[in-house]
Motif scaffolding. Structure first.
Motif, PDB file in Angstrom:
ATOM      1  N   LEU A   8      14.194   8.193  -1.028  1.00  0.00           N
ATOM      2  CA  LEU A   8      12.496   7.875  -1.044  1.00  0.00           C
ATOM      3  C   LEU A   8      12.041   7.835  -2.609  1.00  0.00           C
ATOM      4  N   ILE A   9      12.630   8.603  -3.615  1.00  0.00           N
ATOM      5  CA  ILE A   9      12.235   8.320  -4.842  1.00  0.00           C
ATOM      6  C   ILE A   9      12.680   6.941  -5.328  1.00  0.00           C
ATOM      7  N   CYS A  10      13.883   6.780  -4.920  1.00  0.00           N
ATOM      8  CA  CYS A  10      14.304   5.278  -5.381  1.00  0.00           C
ATOM      9  C   CYS A  10      13.667   4.109  -4.553  1.00  0.00           C
ATOM     10  N   MET A  11      13.158   4.362  -3.346  1.00  0.00           N
ATOM     11  CA  MET A  11      12.233   3.573  -2.602  1.00  0.00           C
ATOM     12  C   MET A  11      10.935   3.078  -3.719  1.00  0.00           C
ATOM     13  N   THR A  12      10.460   4.334  -4.153  1.00  0.00           N
ATOM     14  CA  THR A  12       9.203   3.918  -4.942  1.00  0.00           C
ATOM     15  C   THR A  12       9.520   3.121  -6.169  1.00  0.00           C
ATOM     16  N   MET A  13      10.601   3.650  -6.855  1.00  0.00           N
ATOM     17  CA  MET A  13      10.926   2.966  -8.102  1.00  0.00           C
ATOM     18  C   MET A  13      11.143   1.432  -7.802  1.00  0.00           C
ATOM     19  N   ILE A  14      11.805   0.917  -6.683  1.00  0.00           N
ATOM     20  CA  ILE A  14      11.847  -0.419  -6.193  1.00  0.00           C
ATOM     21  C   ILE A  14      10.753  -1.026  -5.991  1.00  0.00           C
ATOM     22  N   GLU A  15       9.778  -0.321  -5.374  1.00  0.00           N
ATOM     23  CA  GLU A  15       8.504  -0.659  -4.995  1.00  0.00           C
ATOM     24  C   GLU A  15       7.795  -1.194  -6.141  1.00  0.00           C
ATOM     25  N   LEU A  16       7.700  -0.467  -7.112  1.00  0.00           N
ATOM     26  CA  LEU A  16       7.002  -0.512  -8.488  1.00  0.00           C
ATOM     27  C   LEU A  16       7.586  -1.796  -9.121  1.00  0.00           C
ATOM     28  N   PHE A  17       8.875  -1.881  -8.986  1.00  0.00           N
ATOM     29  CA  PHE A  17       9.537  -2.826  -9.955  1.00  0.00           C
ATOM     30  C   PHE A  17       9.315  -4.160  -9.171  1.00  0.00           C
ATOM     31  N   SER A  18       9.278  -4.173  -7.767  1.00  0.00           N
ATOM     32  CA  SER A  18       8.870  -5.298  -6.994  1.00  0.00           C
ATOM     33  C   SER A  18       7.428  -6.033  -7.525  1.00  0.00           C
ATOM     34  N   LEU A  19       6.630  -4.839  -7.662  1.00  0.00           N
ATOM     35  CA  LEU A  19       5.149  -5.160  -7.894  1.00  0.00           C
ATOM     36  C   LEU A  19       5.105  -5.830  -9.290  1.00  0.00           C
ATOM     37  N   CYS A  54       6.573  11.385   4.367  1.00  0.00           N
ATOM     38  CA  CYS A  54       5.205  10.851   4.701  1.00  0.00           C
ATOM     39  C   CYS A  54       4.260  10.380   3.390  1.00  0.00           C
ATOM     40  N   THR A  55       4.244  11.486   2.617  1.00  0.00           N
ATOM     41  CA  THR A  55       3.673  11.254   1.246  1.00  0.00           C
ATOM     42  C   THR A  55       4.250  10.075   0.628  1.00  0.00           C
ATOM     43  N   ILE A  56       5.542  10.272   0.277  1.00  0.00           N
ATOM     44  CA  ILE A  56       6.047   8.949  -0.307  1.00  0.00           C
ATOM     45  C   ILE A  56       6.010   7.828   0.208  1.00  0.00           C
ATOM     46  N   ILE A  57       6.040   7.675   1.447  1.00  0.00           N
ATOM     47  CA  ILE A  57       5.942   6.161   2.246  1.00  0.00           C
ATOM     48  C   ILE A  57       4.348   6.006   1.957  1.00  0.00           C
ATOM     49  N   LEU A  58       3.437   6.783   2.251  1.00  0.00           N
ATOM     50  CA  LEU A  58       2.131   6.615   2.043  1.00  0.00           C
ATOM     51  C   LEU A  58       1.920   5.946   0.561  1.00  0.00           C
ATOM     52  N   ILE A  59       2.318   6.516  -0.545  1.00  0.00           N
ATOM     53  CA  ILE A  59       2.311   6.047  -1.894  1.00  0.00           C
ATOM     54  C   ILE A  59       2.911   4.802  -1.951  1.00  0.00           C
ATOM     55  N   ASN A  60       4.092   4.605  -1.530  1.00  0.00           N
ATOM     56  CA  ASN A  60       4.638   3.155  -1.473  1.00  0.00           C
ATOM     57  C   ASN A  60       3.885   1.847  -0.758  1.00  0.00           C
ATOM     58  N   ALA A  61       3.281   2.423   0.249  1.00  0.00           N
ATOM     59  CA  ALA A  61       2.285   1.340   0.997  1.00  0.00           C
ATOM     60  C   ALA A  61       1.132   1.169   0.063  1.00  0.00           C
ATOM     61  N   LEU A  62       0.530   2.003  -0.774  1.00  0.00           N
ATOM     62  CA  LEU A  62      -0.657   1.739  -1.726  1.00  0.00           C
ATOM     63  C   LEU A  62      -0.104   0.790  -2.763  1.00  0.00           C
ATOM     64  N   VAL A  63       0.867   1.025  -3.456  1.00  0.00           N
ATOM     65  CA  VAL A  63       1.469   0.223  -4.277  1.00  0.00           C
ATOM     66  C   VAL A  63       1.772  -1.218  -3.809  1.00  0.00           C
ATOM     67  N   PHE A 104      -9.195   5.361   1.766  1.00  0.00           N
ATOM     68  CA  PHE A 104     -10.163   6.186   2.732  1.00  0.00           C
ATOM     69  C   PHE A 104      -9.147   6.890   3.629  1.00  0.00           C
ATOM     70  N   ILE A 105      -7.826   6.468   3.921  1.00  0.00           N
ATOM     71  CA  ILE A 105      -6.946   6.959   4.944  1.00  0.00           C
ATOM     72  C   ILE A 105      -5.886   7.902   4.001  1.00  0.00           C
ATOM     73  N   ILE A 106      -5.513   7.221   2.934  1.00  0.00           N
ATOM     74  CA  ILE A 106      -4.435   7.760   2.207  1.00  0.00           C
ATOM     75  C   ILE A 106      -4.714   9.197   1.789  1.00  0.00           C
ATOM     76  N   ILE A 107      -5.777   9.033   1.089  1.00  0.00           N
ATOM     77  CA  ILE A 107      -6.124  10.550   0.270  1.00  0.00           C
ATOM     78  C   ILE A 107      -6.147  11.584   1.093  1.00  0.00           C
ATOM     79  N   PRO A 108      -6.970  11.366   2.219  1.00  0.00           N
ATOM     80  CA  PRO A 108      -6.979  12.778   2.990  1.00  0.00           C
ATOM     81  C   PRO A 108      -5.980  13.150   3.840  1.00  0.00           C
ATOM     82  N   LEU A 109      -4.945  11.930   4.192  1.00  0.00           N
ATOM     83  CA  LEU A 109      -3.751  12.227   4.740  1.00  0.00           C
ATOM     84  C   LEU A 109      -2.716  12.938   3.840  1.00  0.00           C
TER      85      LEU A 109
END
Length: 460
Positions: A354-365, A296-305, A268-273
């Motif tokens: 930030l791209i590296c952060m996203t990859m680590i977040e996905l791996f952590s999931l 902000c965009t990448i941090i928001l995607i990481n938060a969703l993951v 509800f928040i991430i998509i319009p942001l």
């Protein structure tokens, strides 16, 4: 950092309180509370000593801080250390409020805290000097005041909150809870060290300017985490109580519902942001630092993951077997700090970090799912079908709708409101169609009507 650390440590005491409430054994609750008070006093002293020793290193030329602001930064740091002491010692009271599912008091207290912090922010305009120090003093004062109010409330309402030396006779309970708390603390510190470590590394290589960009993105992420924690506060006590009642099937269903609901709530928040990030930043900030929108965009995607695994973590916490989870996931999250240092040393940009952060977040999931399969019995197929694929399916219609809308309507300040409205309407329909099963829809509707979870009679 303090908010996250406090929330993570609350889990320890809440787990034991909720577990024995679910098991129907209320005689041990005061012993658990007293043991928790003693443990968190030890932890608070340890963290204060470590932070104060760290300050000797940070403010002796390590951090890239303009000399004119070094004194202000040092004062802010020491004030936050003081706040840390009071915050950690209030954890047993926060845990008791959550375990008792006293959401009304918790909500009122949260609203008062937010309003007082808003007044603190407004008040600094009346000071011409040392505004940063004044603001820090006000924030620390508010933190202490709010924590005291929770302690007083528990003293008045809950007999379990009486403090005595009973924990000295409960060596087994003390040892068990200390081990549990220590591993939770390790995992929490890994998350804190990861986010703050990135800030330090960026500061060392790219200066103070990039810290402003990163801080804006992290502030946005922090507010989103606070928003989504509503679901966790409602469901986590029930997850633990189900485990205490030896109802593993219900515990797993609630854990998956928690993960899915937390992620969907963020949509509800991430998509319009993300869709309107440039316009929002221009309205919010007087001067927008470079790369802020990308950050902000990448941090928001990481938060969703990350939100897709909130229920998984709660399920492991409920079983009490947290050593493997915290050691593996915490260490993995920490990898971003040395990786960021190496990448920046090789000449890569902050965006690559930030791209590296996203990859680590996905791996952590992935690691969380594997550990939950081993410790709790949540199958891979069940997680994919009940959480991951449902969140993706729910997200597709509003994303397509918002994309088409923003591509055909010129930007104005009012377009942001239209974007949020359209996203909300389409997302609600998408949730009902793709996101929830019938019994989950009944469950969520009961929550929205304000009924206590333990009174909800649905097939979960």
């Amino acid at each position: 950092m303090l908010t996250f650390l406090n929330g993570a440590m609350i889990i320890t005491t809440q787990r034991y309180l909720s577990f024995y409430l679910g098991a129907g054994d209320t005689t041990v609750l005061n012993k658990i509370f007293n043991t928790s008070v003693f443990i968190h006093f030890i932890i608070s002293v340890f963290i204060v000593v470590v932070l104060e020793l760290l300050s000797l290193f940070l403010f002796d030329g390590f951090l890239n801080i303009p000399s004119s602001k070094n004194v202000d930064a040092s004062w802010c740091f020491h004030l936050m250390v003081a706040s840390t002491f009071f915050t950690i010692n209030a954890v047993p009271y926060d845990s008791l409020i959550n375990a008792k599912e006293d959401m009304l008091f918790d909500s009122i207290n949260g609203l008062v805290e937010t309003f007082l912090k808003f007044l603190a922010a407004c008040s600094i305009s009346y000071f011409s000097n040392n505004r940063l120090i004044v603001y820090s003093l006000l924030i620390v004062g508010i933190t202490i005041l709010v924590r005291i109010s929770k302690s007083v409330w528990c003293k008045i309402k809950y007999k379990e909150s009486g403090v005595s030396v009973v924990f000295l006779k409960e060596r087994f309970l003390f040892k068990e809870m200390l081990s549990y708390a220590s591993w939770n603390l390790f995992g929490s510190l890994c998350y804190v060290a990861s986010s703050q470590g990135i800030a330090v590394v960026l500061n060392r290589f790219l200066g103070v300017g990039i810290n402003g960009t990163y801080a804006i993105a992290q502030q946005m992420n922090s507010q989103l985490q606070s928003f989504s924690v509503i679901i966790g506060k409602a469901l986590n006590p029930q997850i633990v109580k189900s485990e205490g009642a030896k109802d593993r099937n219900r515990m797993i269903k609630l854990a998956l519902l928690s993960s899915k609901s937390s992620a969907i709530l963020l949509l509800f928040i991430i998509i319009p942001l993300i869709a309107e990030i440039n316009g929002i930043l221009n309205i919010w900030l007087k001067t927008v630092p470079p790369q802020t929108a990308a950050f902000c965009t990448i941090i928001l995607i990481n938060a969703l993951v990350n939100q897709m695994s909130t229920g998984l973590k709660a399920s492991v916490q409920a079983t009490g077997q947290v050593k493997l989870y915290q050691s593996v996931v915490g260490t993995t999250i920490m990898l971003i700090v040395p990786l960021a240092y190496i990448l920046l040393s090789m000449g890569y940009s902050a965006f690559h970090i930030l791209i590296c952060m996203t990859m680590i977040e996905l791996f952590s999931l992935v690691l969380r799912v594997i550990i939950c399969n081993k410790k709790v019995g949540i199958s891979y197929g069940l997680f994919l079908n009940e959480v991951f694929f449902r969140v993706v399916l729910v997200a597709i219609p509003p994303i397509v709708s918002i994309y088409l809308f923003t591509q055909n309507i010129l930007f104005t300040d009012y377009r942001i409101l239209y974007t949020a409205f359209i996203n909300g309407i389409v997302l609600i329909v998408s949730i009902m169609v793709f996101g929830l099963k019938k019994e989950e829809r009944d469950f969520m509707m009961s929550m929205l009507k304000g009924n206590r979870l333990k009174k909800i009679k649905v097939s979960i």
